[in-house]
Design an enzyme around this catalytic site. Structure first.
Site, PDB file in Angstrom:
ATOM      1  N   GLU A   9      23.028 -11.920  31.505  1.00 24.10           N
ATOM      2  CA  GLU A   9      22.651 -10.519  31.271  1.00 24.10           C
ATOM      3  C   GLU A   9      22.215  -9.796  32.536  1.00 24.10           C
ATOM      4  O   GLU A   9      22.450  -8.611  32.690  1.00 24.10           O
ATOM      5  CB  GLU A   9      21.516 -10.450  30.234  1.00 24.10           C
ATOM      6  CG  GLU A   9      21.974 -10.818  28.835  1.00 24.10           C
ATOM      7  CD  GLU A   9      20.842 -10.758  27.819  1.00 24.10           C
ATOM      8  OE1 GLU A   9      20.031  -9.816  27.895  1.00 24.10           O
ATOM      9  OE2 GLU A   9      20.768 -11.653  26.965  1.00 24.10           O
ATOM     10  N   ASP A  84      18.153 -15.370  22.214  1.00 23.33           N
ATOM     11  CA  ASP A  84      17.421 -14.676  21.170  1.00 23.33           C
ATOM     12  C   ASP A  84      18.424 -13.799  20.429  1.00 23.33           C
ATOM     13  O   ASP A  84      19.613 -13.818  20.725  1.00 23.33           O
ATOM     14  CB  ASP A  84      16.244 -13.869  21.742  1.00 23.33           C
ATOM     15  CG  ASP A  84      16.680 -12.849  22.778  1.00 23.33           C
ATOM     16  OD1 ASP A  84      17.895 -12.582  22.893  1.00 23.33           O
ATOM     17  OD2 ASP A  84      15.821 -12.298  23.476  1.00 23.33           O
ATOM     18  N   GLU A  86      19.029 -10.589  20.370  1.00 20.63           N
ATOM     19  CA  GLU A  86      19.789  -9.619  21.162  1.00 20.63           C
ATOM     20  C   GLU A  86      20.796 -10.337  22.060  1.00 20.63           C
ATOM     21  O   GLU A  86      21.922  -9.879  22.237  1.00 20.63           O
ATOM     22  CB  GLU A  86      18.847  -8.750  22.000  1.00 20.63           C
ATOM     23  CG  GLU A  86      17.873  -7.901  21.194  1.00 20.63           C
ATOM     24  CD  GLU A  86      18.539  -6.855  20.291  1.00 20.63           C
ATOM     25  OE1 GLU A  86      19.616  -6.338  20.662  1.00 20.63           O
ATOM     26  OE2 GLU A  86      17.996  -6.575  19.202  1.00 20.63           O
ATOM     27  N   TYR A 284      11.615 -13.696  35.531  1.00 16.66           N
ATOM     28  CA  TYR A 284      11.927 -12.492  34.782  1.00 16.66           C
ATOM     29  C   TYR A 284      10.688 -11.833  34.187  1.00 16.66           C
ATOM     30  O   TYR A 284       9.817 -12.520  33.654  1.00 16.66           O
ATOM     31  CB  TYR A 284      12.928 -12.843  33.675  1.00 16.66           C
ATOM     32  CG  TYR A 284      13.615 -11.636  33.145  1.00 16.66           C
ATOM     33  CD1 TYR A 284      14.350 -10.831  34.003  1.00 16.66           C
ATOM     34  CD2 TYR A 284      13.507 -11.279  31.816  1.00 16.66           C
ATOM     35  CE1 TYR A 284      14.962  -9.703  33.535  1.00 16.66           C
ATOM     36  CE2 TYR A 284      14.132 -10.153  31.342  1.00 16.66           C
ATOM     37  CZ  TYR A 284      14.853  -9.363  32.206  1.00 16.66           C
ATOM     38  OH  TYR A 284      15.457  -8.239  31.742  1.00 16.66           O
ATOM     39  N   ARG A 286      10.452  -9.373  31.773  1.00 14.73           N
ATOM     40  CA  ARG A 286      10.391  -8.927  30.365  1.00 14.73           C
ATOM     41  C   ARG A 286      10.441 -10.163  29.476  1.00 14.73           C
ATOM     42  O   ARG A 286      11.496 -10.673  29.156  1.00 14.73           O
ATOM     43  CB  ARG A 286      11.552  -7.976  30.063  1.00 14.73           C
ATOM     44  CG  ARG A 286      11.383  -6.615  30.726  1.00 14.73           C
ATOM     45  CD  ARG A 286      12.458  -5.652  30.304  1.00 14.73           C
ATOM     46  NE  ARG A 286      13.654  -5.828  31.097  1.00 14.73           N
ATOM     47  CZ  ARG A 286      13.960  -5.131  32.185  1.00 14.73           C
ATOM     48  NH1 ARG A 286      13.145  -4.199  32.624  1.00 14.73           N
ATOM     49  NH2 ARG A 286      15.071  -5.368  32.835  1.00 14.73           N
TER      50      ARG A 286
END
Length: 785
Positions: A9, A84, A86, A284, A286
């Site tokens: 991503e 996850d 998403e 990361y 977030r």
DNA sequence: CAGTGAGCGAGCTTCCGCTTGACTT
């Protein structure tokens, strides 16, 4: 051409993984989702199982084309988006838009970016989990339905361009309800008594009475009594207390600590963290996970052993407890714990340092404290004086990090909150009075939310995700539901009554109350929208709504239910609700308040939310005369404005007289009170009132405005009137034929000649790009065709 | 930023979650 294409991503992640995998693998990034519902269209087929109509957003078209090209020439495509809901959906959308074949597509996941973790993932591929994808589709469709059916109701009933949604509306509700608590709060006074007693050797024992007095007389009575009495140590309790470190940072806790310790806004924290992540300093940013990779725990342990010693080490496995956490990533930690400091901006250094300390502390030993409480009796009185002491026996993690709490913001540390070491005492010992003070206090109204406190609350309720906390806060401000407070507070007098040497004296002191700088305060629009939504759509505004639908999404993810059925069930009730509320014919506009009648004309006066915000209306629409309207001023509110204040607003515009043969007018406009003269507007500063501003003050405003305008123009050239050197927000720049150009750093603006300017303008690299990106792109395409 | 607003009217606005841009004239 590489045989394997890996798609993750984030581009920063892609770069790192590329290094682990070598040249047989090409690692690319999807930059998040590659497909979504159309931005401006409902895009859900209600009558056909809520079939979503997905499109590739304009800014993703070229990226998808590149990914497609790479996937066609690869033997195997590895979809490595996050593990996850998403992430699974991203993998599925990729497989759809890239037209991937099942036999050469593999889905892999890892929660830490380490070589072993990635190699292990490659060894254990699986297929796309369709149930998890469906859970995501349900989430997406539900949010679209709620947002796009609820918002138009607000446009119709309150004002255009408002918005409502599963997350933002609850965020506003929290802030609005806190405001109501504050409005209904009645501050009560009380007297708190503190004292300094003297032990042997005249060592001071600070202590506090175990009772508060509601009345001044009660406090005085005690002080009078203490003029001549004895103080005896009644009891001494010593108990060991241990303190444990907080877990490593998640997005939410990082935002909270950066706000408290560094004064960063939530958005600022994310901006700085992003840059630390991109330069490889931290993992990361977030994430909702407090988990640390085993590799990280190993290096952190070594670091603690080497720099602090073995006794400071305590390996801890942290587990996430927050509601709805999906744990696709690690906690936020330094990538190389050996880097105690980094190069970068001051903000980057500070934030990195905070993350470093928190990470280290999370693997450190408990602090061992010894707390002492001494109870001291006052002969002839039932109350006790309490002295508290605290000694650190072993500092443990406190050596590097101490977590603050929201309460610390408001606690008056100087007034006795601090803990100290006590002189030695024994039971039965008599102490002498040095002084005793009764201080008048007031019970405190509830605190307004800061951005970070709001994030904390949302996370507790399981509402919103790490990637949306900061955007949600900007949305509710962009819609003007909430503003960041500017109030610096007001001075309040309080009384201190002191007994010293058998004499009682009284002193008046001042304190600052209501210092709400940077706190979130609801606007009139926010309050009215919240009242409306909580009244007519209580199920959506319910604090448990998200938790409820999340558990249904879990059922979908586990294959227990079909997502369309779930949505159908929700939609049937919700849509009926929408239709009913839309059809309501309300006697008064939502949020309207009748203030009474204008004594002069007898016409009704009301306040409400107009198309451009709060306004006062004089007269009714049924009347033969048109009603008059006036905007409320910034410091006024629909809820609290009085009839007198409202009527005063109609005194505008005021004419102050002629200046330089032109009328000076005072009025209140969209951006507050202003003075108008010769077609020019000057805002009236906050300290001045538009009702009382005099002719002379207005002239002064006009003149000083002219002067500052004049300063804006640094240089003009007689030969070329269109060429100007101007002073802007970001320093000097050149304006020429409606376009702006930056001045190269080494040149001095004041010394520029016309030829210099022409050269700068001629150099394309100095030209500012249009403010709208799409405009530039459109121009480029027309050129081609 | 631009200083408006009771009514025929046209067309617009809006959600939540993934991810970084390009930009400081």
């Amino acid at each position: 051409m590489a045989e394997n294409l890996v798609i993750v991503e984030s581009p920063a992640k892609a770069k790192t993984i590329q290094k682990f995998l070598g040249k047989d693998y090409k690692v690319m990034s999807s930059y998040g989702h590659v497909r979504d519902l159309e931005k401006k269209d409902f895009s859900i087929d209600i009558n056909n199982g809520f079939e979503p109509m997905y499109v590739i957003p304009e800014d993703k078209v070229s990226l998808v084309a590149e990914l497609k090209k790479a996937s066609k020439s690869a033997k195997t495509v590895w979809l490595a988006s996050d593990e996850d809901r998403e992430g699974e959906a991203i993998a599925w959308h990729l497989s759809q838009v890239l037209d991937l074949k099942k036999e050469n597509t593999k889905r892999i996941v890892f929660h830490e970016i380490t070589k072993p973790a990635i190699l292990a993932a490659i060894e254990n591929p699986r297929d796309i989990d369709e149930n998890l994808v469906d859970a995501q589709q349900a989430r997406r469709v539900l949010d679209r339905i709620v947002g796009f059916e609820l918002s138009p109701v607000l446009w119709k009933k309150i004002k255009p361009a408002l918005s409502a949604g599963r997350v933002q509306s609850v965020a506003v509700r929290l802030i609005a309800e806190r405001e109501m608590e504050i409005r209904n709060f009645k501050s009560e006074q009380y007297y708190r008594v503190s004292s300094e007693l003297l032990a042997a050797g005249d060592d001071v024992v600070p202590c506090e009475l175990n009772k508060r007095f509601a009345e001044r007389e009660q406090a005085i009575e005690l002080l009078e009594h203490c003029k001549d009495t004895t103080f005896t140590v009644d009891d001494i309790q010593v108990k060991p207390v241990k303190k444990s470190p907080a877990p490593p940072f998640t997005t939410s806790t990082l935002q909270q600590e950066a706000s408290r310790k560094l004064g960063f806004s939530v958005a600022q924290t994310m901006r700085v963290a992003q840059s630390l992540y991109e330069s490889g300093h931290i993992t990361y940013m977030r994430t909702d996970s407090v988990n640390l990779s085993s590799l990280a725990i190993g290096t952190i342990s070594n670091e603690i052993k080497e720099t602090l010693g073995e006794k400071y080490l305590k390996v801890r496995k942290w587990h996430t407890s927050s509601k709805g956490a999906q744990e696709a990533h690690e906690a936020i930690r330094p990538t190389f714990i050996g880097n105690h400091d980094i190069n970068g901006t001051a903000q980057e250094k500070k934030l990195y340092n905070l993350i470093w300390k928190r990470t280290i502390a999370s693997q450190m030993a408990d602090a061992q404290l010894e707390k002492t409480q001494v109870d001291i009796s006052i002969a002839g009185r039932p109350e006790l004086l309490i002295a508290n002491g605290e000694v650190v026996k072993f500092d443990g993690f406190l050596k590097v990090y101490f977590e603050t709490s929201d309460e610390d913001d408001n606690r008056n540390m100087a007034a006795g909150g601090e803990l100290h070491m006590l002189p030695p005492m024994e039971v039965g010992q008599q102490l002498n009075l040095k002084e005793m003070t009764a201080t008048q206090r007031f019970t405190q109204q509830p605190n307004r939310y800061s951005e970070a406190m709001l994030v904390k609350r949302l996370e507790e309720l399981g509402i919103g995700r790490p990637s949306t906390y900061a955007p949600t806060i900007s949305t509710i401000q962009a819609r003007d539901y909430v503003v960041k407070g500017e109030s610096k507070g007001v001075k309040r007098a309080f009384e201190q009554i002191t007994l010293k040497g058998a004499k009682i004296s009284t002193k008046s002191k001042n304190e600052l109350v209501g210092n709400e700088k940077g706190k979130l305060i609801p606007t009139d629009v926010g309050m009215v929208v919240n009242d409306f939504l909580t009244k007519y759509f209580p199920q959506i505004l319910d604090y448990n709504f998200t938790a409820k639908v999340e558990s249904e999404f879990d059922d979908i993810a586990e294959g227990k239910r079909k997502w369309n059925d779930e949505i159908q069930e929700f939609y049937d009730d919700f849509h009926k609700n929408i239709e009913e509320v839309s059809a309501l014919r309300l006697e008064h506009k939502v949020g309207e308040r009748m203030l009474g009648n204008d004594p002069a004309t007898g016409k009704p006066v009301s306040v409400k939310i107009g198309r451009y915000g709060p306004l006062v209306q004089l007269g009714s629409t049924d009347d033969a005369d048109k009603p008059r309207f006036a905007s409320l001023m910034k410091n006024q509110s629909v809820a609290t404005i009085t009839l007198e204040e409202a009527l005063k607003l109609f005194d505008m515009p005021r004419n102050l007289g002629l200046y330089e043969h032109e009328e000076i007018q005072v009025a209140i406009g969209r951006f507050g009170p202003y003075v108008k003269h010769a077609g020019k507007f000057v805002s009236i500063p906050k300290e001045m009132s538009p009702y009382s501003i005099t002719f002379d003050e207005a002239v002064q405003l006009i003149v000083s405005n002219r002067e500052s305008k004049a300063k804006k123009i640094l240089k003009t050239f007689a030969e070329e009137p269109e060429m100007q050197v101007l002073n802007g927000r970001y320093g000097a720049y050149i304006s020429y034929q409606g376009k702006n150009y930056r001045i190269p750093k080494k040149m001095e603006a004041e010394k520029l000649t016309l030829d210099d300017c022409r050269a700068i303008v001629a150099d394309e690299s100095n030209a500012s790009k249009g403010t709208k990106r799409t405009a530039g792109r459109r121009r480029a395409t027309t050129k081609k065709s």
